[in-house]
Structures are given as structure tokens and as C-alpha cells.
Design a protein around this motif. Structure first.
Motif, PDB file in Angstrom:
ATOM      1  N   VAL A 260      61.944  -4.804-101.713  1.00  0.00           N
ATOM      2  CA  VAL A 260      60.571  -4.936-101.220  1.00  0.00           C
ATOM      3  C   VAL A 260      59.691  -5.589-102.285  1.00  0.00           C
ATOM      4  O   VAL A 260      58.933  -6.518-101.992  1.00  0.00           O
ATOM      5  CB  VAL A 260      60.006  -3.562-100.800  1.00  0.00           C
ATOM      6  CG1 VAL A 260      58.530  -3.661-100.458  1.00  0.00           C
ATOM      7  CG2 VAL A 260      60.796  -2.999 -99.624  1.00  0.00           C
ATOM      8  N   VAL A 261      59.808  -5.136-103.529  1.00  0.00           N
ATOM      9  CA  VAL A 261      59.023  -5.727-104.617  1.00  0.00           C
ATOM     10  C   VAL A 261      59.419  -7.190-104.808  1.00  0.00           C
ATOM     11  O   VAL A 261      58.562  -8.059-105.000  1.00  0.00           O
ATOM     12  CB  VAL A 261      59.204  -4.924-105.925  1.00  0.00           C
ATOM     13  CG1 VAL A 261      58.589  -5.654-107.111  1.00  0.00           C
ATOM     14  CG2 VAL A 261      58.601  -3.536-105.780  1.00  0.00           C
ATOM     15  N   GLY A 262      60.710  -7.486-104.741  1.00  0.00           N
ATOM     16  CA  GLY A 262      61.188  -8.853-104.910  1.00  0.00           C
ATOM     17  C   GLY A 262      60.687  -9.793-103.837  1.00  0.00           C
ATOM     18  O   GLY A 262      60.422 -10.969-104.094  1.00  0.00           O
ATOM     19  N   ILE A 263      60.539  -9.287-102.615  1.00  0.00           N
ATOM     20  CA  ILE A 263      60.017 -10.104-101.523  1.00  0.00           C
ATOM     21  C   ILE A 263      58.526 -10.371-101.727  1.00  0.00           C
ATOM     22  O   ILE A 263      58.050 -11.482-101.510  1.00  0.00           O
ATOM     23  CB  ILE A 263      60.267  -9.421-100.159  1.00  0.00           C
ATOM     24  CG1 ILE A 263      61.758  -9.456 -99.834  1.00  0.00           C
ATOM     25  CG2 ILE A 263      59.467 -10.087 -99.056  1.00  0.00           C
ATOM     26  CD1 ILE A 263      62.149  -8.596 -98.656  1.00  0.00           C
ATOM     27  N   LEU A 264      57.806  -9.356-102.169  1.00  0.00           N
ATOM     28  CA  LEU A 264      56.360  -9.485-102.337  1.00  0.00           C
ATOM     29  C   LEU A 264      55.967 -10.208-103.625  1.00  0.00           C
ATOM     30  O   LEU A 264      54.890 -10.798-103.697  1.00  0.00           O
ATOM     31  CB  LEU A 264      55.707  -8.103-102.303  1.00  0.00           C
ATOM     32  CG  LEU A 264      55.873  -7.325-100.990  1.00  0.00           C
ATOM     33  CD1 LEU A 264      55.283  -5.936-101.117  1.00  0.00           C
ATOM     34  CD2 LEU A 264      55.252  -8.074 -99.822  1.00  0.00           C
ATOM     35  N   ALA A 265      56.816 -10.143-104.639  1.00  0.00           N
ATOM     36  CA  ALA A 265      56.500 -10.772-105.925  1.00  0.00           C
ATOM     37  C   ALA A 265      56.620 -12.292-105.809  1.00  0.00           C
ATOM     38  O   ALA A 265      57.559 -12.796-105.201  1.00  0.00           O
ATOM     39  CB  ALA A 265      57.444 -10.257-107.005  1.00  0.00           C
ATOM     40  N   PRO A 266      55.685 -13.008-106.421  1.00  0.00           N
ATOM     41  CA  PRO A 266      55.722 -14.473-106.319  1.00  0.00           C
ATOM     42  C   PRO A 266      56.651 -15.107-107.369  1.00  0.00           C
ATOM     43  O   PRO A 266      56.257 -15.990-108.102  1.00  0.00           O
ATOM     44  CB  PRO A 266      54.268 -14.862-106.553  1.00  0.00           C
ATOM     45  CG  PRO A 266      53.755 -13.803-107.469  1.00  0.00           C
ATOM     46  CD  PRO A 266      54.471 -12.543-107.071  1.00  0.00           C
ATOM     47  N   ILE A 267      57.881 -14.606-107.452  1.00  0.00           N
ATOM     48  CA  ILE A 267      58.831 -15.187-108.408  1.00  0.00           C
ATOM     49  C   ILE A 267      59.996 -15.809-107.642  1.00  0.00           C
ATOM     50  O   ILE A 267      60.370 -15.322-106.572  1.00  0.00           O
ATOM     51  CB  ILE A 267      59.359 -14.138-109.412  1.00  0.00           C
ATOM     52  CG1 ILE A 267      60.076 -12.998-108.690  1.00  0.00           C
ATOM     53  CG2 ILE A 267      58.255 -13.596-110.288  1.00  0.00           C
ATOM     54  CD1 ILE A 267      60.808 -12.046-109.604  1.00  0.00           C
TER      55      ILE A 267
ATOM     56  N   PHE B  98      63.626 -16.452-106.422  1.00  0.00           N
ATOM     57  CA  PHE B  98      64.794 -15.598-106.236  1.00  0.00           C
ATOM     58  C   PHE B  98      64.459 -14.103-106.335  1.00  0.00           C
ATOM     59  O   PHE B  98      65.308 -13.295-106.681  1.00  0.00           O
ATOM     60  CB  PHE B  98      65.908 -15.951-107.227  1.00  0.00           C
ATOM     61  CG  PHE B  98      66.324 -17.388-107.161  1.00  0.00           C
ATOM     62  CD1 PHE B  98      67.011 -17.869-106.070  1.00  0.00           C
ATOM     63  CD2 PHE B  98      65.990 -18.255-108.177  1.00  0.00           C
ATOM     64  CE1 PHE B  98      67.386 -19.195-105.995  1.00  0.00           C
ATOM     65  CE2 PHE B  98      66.359 -19.596-108.119  1.00  0.00           C
ATOM     66  CZ  PHE B  98      67.056 -20.064-107.026  1.00  0.00           C
ATOM     67  N   GLY B  99      63.218 -13.749-106.047  1.00  0.00           N
ATOM     68  CA  GLY B  99      62.801 -12.348-106.098  1.00  0.00           C
ATOM     69  C   GLY B  99      63.608 -11.473-105.168  1.00  0.00           C
ATOM     70  O   GLY B  99      63.863 -10.306-105.459  1.00  0.00           O
ATOM     71  N   ILE B 100      64.048 -12.053-104.048  1.00  0.00           N
ATOM     72  CA  ILE B 100      64.827 -11.291-103.077  1.00  0.00           C
ATOM     73  C   ILE B 100      66.202 -10.915-103.640  1.00  0.00           C
ATOM     74  O   ILE B 100      66.833  -9.976-103.188  1.00  0.00           O
ATOM     75  CB  ILE B 100      64.942 -12.055-101.743  1.00  0.00           C
ATOM     76  CG1 ILE B 100      65.372 -11.122-100.613  1.00  0.00           C
ATOM     77  CG2 ILE B 100      65.874 -13.236-101.864  1.00  0.00           C
ATOM     78  CD1 ILE B 100      65.191 -11.711 -99.245  1.00  0.00           C
ATOM     79  N   LEU B 101      66.671 -11.637-104.647  1.00  0.00           N
ATOM     80  CA  LEU B 101      67.943 -11.302-105.298  1.00  0.00           C
ATOM     81  C   LEU B 101      67.736 -10.524-106.592  1.00  0.00           C
ATOM     82  O   LEU B 101      68.492  -9.594-106.889  1.00  0.00           O
ATOM     83  CB  LEU B 101      68.742 -12.576-105.589  1.00  0.00           C
ATOM     84  CG  LEU B 101      69.218 -13.347-104.368  1.00  0.00           C
ATOM     85  CD1 LEU B 101      69.880 -14.644-104.788  1.00  0.00           C
ATOM     86  CD2 LEU B 101      70.162 -12.513-103.533  1.00  0.00           C
ATOM     87  N   ILE B 102      66.732 -10.902-107.362  1.00  0.00           N
ATOM     88  CA  ILE B 102      66.475 -10.229-108.640  1.00  0.00           C
ATOM     89  C   ILE B 102      65.953  -8.817-108.404  1.00  0.00           C
ATOM     90  O   ILE B 102      66.346  -7.876-109.108  1.00  0.00           O
ATOM     91  CB  ILE B 102      65.466 -11.053-109.476  1.00  0.00           C
ATOM     92  CG1 ILE B 102      66.080 -12.394-109.850  1.00  0.00           C
ATOM     93  CG2 ILE B 102      65.044 -10.293-110.730  1.00  0.00           C
ATOM     94  CD1 ILE B 102      65.091 -13.380-110.435  1.00  0.00           C
ATOM     95  N   GLY B 103      65.072  -8.652-107.423  1.00  0.00           N
ATOM     96  CA  GLY B 103      64.455  -7.354-107.145  1.00  0.00           C
ATOM     97  C   GLY B 103      65.442  -6.226-106.891  1.00  0.00           C
ATOM     98  O   GLY B 103      65.355  -5.175-107.535  1.00  0.00           O
ATOM     99  N   PRO B 104      66.398  -6.396-105.968  1.00  0.00           N
ATOM    100  CA  PRO B 104      67.339  -5.297-105.714  1.00  0.00           C
ATOM    101  C   PRO B 104      68.177  -4.921-106.939  1.00  0.00           C
ATOM    102  O   PRO B 104      68.397  -3.734-107.204  1.00  0.00           O
ATOM    103  CB  PRO B 104      68.228  -5.848-104.593  1.00  0.00           C
ATOM    104  CG  PRO B 104      67.406  -6.862-103.917  1.00  0.00           C
ATOM    105  CD  PRO B 104      66.560  -7.471-104.990  1.00  0.00           C
ATOM    106  N   PHE B 105      68.625  -5.917-107.682  1.00  0.00           N
ATOM    107  CA  PHE B 105      69.421  -5.611-108.869  1.00  0.00           C
ATOM    108  C   PHE B 105      68.578  -4.891-109.919  1.00  0.00           C
ATOM    109  O   PHE B 105      68.992  -3.868-110.476  1.00  0.00           O
ATOM    110  CB  PHE B 105      70.028  -6.881-109.473  1.00  0.00           C
ATOM    111  CG  PHE B 105      70.796  -6.614-110.724  1.00  0.00           C
ATOM    112  CD1 PHE B 105      72.062  -6.056-110.659  1.00  0.00           C
ATOM    113  CD2 PHE B 105      70.243  -6.871-111.967  1.00  0.00           C
ATOM    114  CE1 PHE B 105      72.770  -5.775-111.809  1.00  0.00           C
ATOM    115  CE2 PHE B 105      70.933  -6.598-113.119  1.00  0.00           C
ATOM    116  CZ  PHE B 105      72.198  -6.051-113.049  1.00  0.00           C
TER     117      PHE B 105
END
Length: 166
Positions: free
Chosen positions: A91-98, A100-107
């Protein structure tokens, strides 16, 4: 009436595809609901066996969505904190403006969950985070594939009955 039901079904299909990636929406059941709505259109021919089989698949994948990440976490020595961290990190990775956040966030979420909340030491926390992440990726891939297949079935049925819709 047919066009309204086809439109609603198509919207449910796309919501289901997004839901296969986002943990907030139950992707496969929503896509299946799109097939059911399409089935309700008078001009579209479906049989109940098709709806029942795709429904059983949707329910099975919905249940497996909770089991697969837990198995990945457990296999690599992770904890519930790592599994929760994976979801929160997504969720944070999706919302963060970085990128590949959708991949970095879960890890990162799994790693933080293991280090901070489970107090797992360095190397073991990293291994557990990888397990949580692999379980998450496997589950997401399966859900995404199923929703795309459901979309393909939806499109095939609409194409097959195109003349009857107009």
C-alpha cells in the motif's frame, strides 16, 4: 438493457484486474461478478456450468490468496509480522511517488516487519522478507492471470454474441 449489463460487466472486469494487484479489492471474485452480470444479459448465451466452474475457481483463488503468501513466509522462516509488512509495504509502495514502489514496498515492509516487530536478526530477517515477497508475487501473478483469463472469456462471449447485442 444488454449494453448496460455488458458495460457494467466490463467495468467489473477492469476493477477485478486492478484488484488482483491491489490488496484492497478482491480481484478474482470481482472479475467473476463481471461474468455473472454478462450472463444476466438476455442476448448473451451462457450455461450455468460455465458460471459455476468459474465461480469455484474464483472462490478457490480467493482462499489461496491468503494461503500462498503465508506459505512463502513460512517456507523461508518468516513470521506474521513479515506477512503483514508485505501488505502494508504494498500500500505504501503504491502511494509513494517512487519508481518501482509496488515492488520495493512489499519487500521493505516484510523486512521492517521482521526486524522491528518480530525482532529477527539481519540475515534471517532478509531471508524471511524474501519469502514473504516471493509469496506475495506468486499470489499476485496467479490472481492477475486469472482475471486476464476471465476478461478473455468475457470478450469472447461478447464477440460471439455481437450481432444479438445490436
Amino acid at each position: 438493457m444488454d449494453l448496460v449489463l455488458v458495460s457494467i460487466g466490463l467495468i467489473l472486469m477492469f476493477v477485478g484486474i486492478f484488484g488482483s494487484i491491489l490488496p484492497i479489492l478482491p480481484g478474482v471474485p470481482v472479475s467473476w461478478a463481471g461474468l455473472v452480470v454478462l450472463h444476466l444479459a438476455p442476448s448473451i448465451t451462457f450455461n450455468w456450468t460455465f458460471i459455476i466452474i468459474t465461480g469455484i475457481v474464483a472462490i478457490s483463488l480467493y482462499i489461496l490468496d491468503y494461503i500462498i503468501p503465508a506459505l512463502g513466509t513460512k517456507h523461508f522462516g518468516g513470521s506474521k509480522a513479515g506477512a503483514w509488512g508485505t501488505t502494508i509495504g504494498l500500500v505504501v509502495g503504491i502511494l509513494a511517488p517512487i519508481p518501482f514502489g509496488i515492488l520495493i514496498g512489499p519487500f521493505a515492509g516484510a523486512l521492517i516487519g521482521e526486524l522491528v516487530f518480530n525482532r529477527t536478526k539481519g540475515r534471517q530477517a532478509f531471508k524471511a522478507a524474501i519469502g514473504s515477497f516471493i509469496g506475495f508475487l506468486a499470489s499476485t501473478f496467479i490472481k492477475f492471470t486469472a482475471t486476464v483469463v476471465y476478461l478473455g472469456l468475457f470478450a469472447f462471449k461478447v464477440y460471439e454474441n455481437w450481432e444479438l447485442l445490436f
